[in-house]
Write a protein that holds these residues in place. Sequence first.
Motif, PDB file in Angstrom:
ATOM      1  N   UNK A   1     -33.224  45.833 -22.495  1.00 62.01           N
ATOM      2  CA  UNK A   1     -32.217  45.522 -23.291  1.00 62.01           C
ATOM      3  C   UNK A   1     -32.164  46.249 -24.881  1.00 62.01           C
ATOM      4  N   UNK A   2     -32.544  47.636 -24.842  1.00 58.48           N
ATOM      5  CA  UNK A   2     -32.015  48.314 -25.688  1.00 58.48           C
ATOM      6  C   UNK A   2     -31.343  49.820 -25.560  1.00 58.48           C
TER       7      UNK A   2
ATOM      8  N   UNK B   1     -35.135  38.263 -27.486  1.00 68.48           N
ATOM      9  CA  UNK B   1     -35.942  37.987 -28.591  1.00 68.48           C
ATOM     10  C   UNK B   1     -37.623  37.740 -27.779  1.00 68.48           C
ATOM     11  N   UNK B   2     -37.447  36.706 -26.650  1.00 63.99           N
ATOM     12  CA  UNK B   2     -38.248  36.425 -26.251  1.00 63.99           C
ATOM     13  C   UNK B   2     -39.180  37.488 -25.336  1.00 63.99           C
TER      14      UNK B   2
ATOM     15  N   UNK C   1     -35.802  40.344 -34.207  1.00 63.52           N
ATOM     16  CA  UNK C   1     -34.407  39.653 -34.386  1.00 63.52           C
ATOM     17  C   UNK C   1     -33.861  40.738 -36.010  1.00 63.52           C
ATOM     18  N   UNK C   2     -34.655  42.218 -35.914  1.00 61.59           N
ATOM     19  CA  UNK C   2     -33.966  42.475 -37.234  1.00 61.59           C
ATOM     20  C   UNK C   2     -33.097  43.834 -36.568  1.00 61.59           C
ATOM     21  N   UNK C   3     -33.894  43.876 -34.821  1.00 57.03           N
ATOM     22  CA  UNK C   3     -33.020  45.034 -34.141  1.00 57.03           C
ATOM     23  C   UNK C   3     -31.678  44.763 -33.248  1.00 57.03           C
TER      24      UNK C   3
ATOM     25  N   UNK D   1     -44.792  40.303 -35.928  1.00 59.05           N
ATOM     26  CA  UNK D   1     -43.767  41.199 -35.783  1.00 59.05           C
ATOM     27  C   UNK D   1     -42.907  41.333 -34.181  1.00 59.05           C
ATOM     28  N   UNK D   2     -42.918  41.544 -33.163  1.00 57.31           N
ATOM     29  CA  UNK D   2     -42.559  41.348 -32.236  1.00 57.31           C
ATOM     30  C   UNK D   2     -40.917  40.693 -32.172  1.00 57.31           C
TER      31      UNK D   2
END
Length: 435
Positions: free
Chosen positions: A38-39, A154-155, A132-134, A126-127
Amino acid sequence: MIEAFQNIFKIPELKKRVLFSLAMLAVYRVGCHIPTPGIDSIALSHFFKQAQGTLLGLFDMFSGGALERLTVFALGIMPYISSSIIFQLLTVVVPAIEKLSKEGEAGRKKIIQYTRYGTVVLSVVQGLGISIGLESMRGPAGELVVPVPGWSFRIMTVITLTAGTAFIMWLGEQMSEKGIGNGISLIIFAGIVARIPTALLNSMRLIKSGQLSLFVILLVVALMFFVIAAIVFVERGQRRLPIHYAKRVVGLKTFSAQTSHLPLKVNMAGVIPPIFASSIIMFPATIGNFINIPWVQTAAKSLTPGNMVYNIFFVAFIIFFCYFYTAVTFNPIDVAENVKRHGGYIPGVRPGKETSDYIDKVLTKLTFAGAIYISLVCVLPSILIGKFNLPFYFGGTALLIAVGVGMDTVAQIESHLITRSYDGFMKGVKIKGRR
């Protein structure tokens, strides 16, 4: 050196341990290239180029570039290190954990188990923060780093990154048990060293294009060798306090008078002070990347490596954490009581409180010398590298870790060879403390 490597492979057990460690490191490096789902990797790469010199850049250095590519090992081993440090500090603060640490092997295993649980909790937190930051990050053309944001992403990210950190933790423990050297340290070492070939290729390109002179490269390489030699010299340095044990009778046995020593390292705190100092100072710079206010970004840029403000705060925090961490991990009162309990004494110093005061006085001077040494190692290379505008940052923190892990691993190989009547790994060199 060739003969030394041949000696390693003459011992079946040592050969098996070395090959096992190399195989585990190979598995770790493969995992550093498996992307998280997903990136948009291209947009993420552009974002990280802007984040150099921030907390993200520091974590990316320890993960060997895995955070920049957001692979399954993006969090690296940092959650485990953070959890270990937290429980080490809690040993001094919480009486129940302190009591557990004094219960021998059973207590140590319990603390290790709690450290693992803490690692998983930190990885989840942290994950979630990274996921959320991404979702708010964008590439240079305004494209989203996460094309399809939401709780499903997120999950999935939290599960992937937590599982990756847990697997790295397991790899490190397996390497410590079945391989050679400290597994966790070797994983950090591999992450740091893995970036050297890319840095060298970038330097070669700049030399060919004329943007960087060969003289500057040779000067920086010579500086690196000098700093490495200084690190090896100081890390082996010890102040040995002589301890005499009088003749005593225990049961039916009579023990004759003995003379021993209490070794106090020059750098008692290790690499913890620069890591803590870097994390605290770089935190505002990291936050500044997400706040589009001119004065905030100006302040954040002044706290990036190479700036004078950063260097002043960096040195101040290193000195503070050197004293703080040494005070937490080494208690002169307990040491003096143990020496007194076994019938020992320092010549010219009375047992008990005077001994603890004397040890504390010596330790304070050594800690100051160690703090100055760490500050010079961490700050001078970054100043010179920033001045010459080199395409990579290989600062003192990375050098301290890499050289320290290398010395520890060589010392373990040396002990395996010597116990089996082979020549040492380093001919003519003894990996022992220097007075």
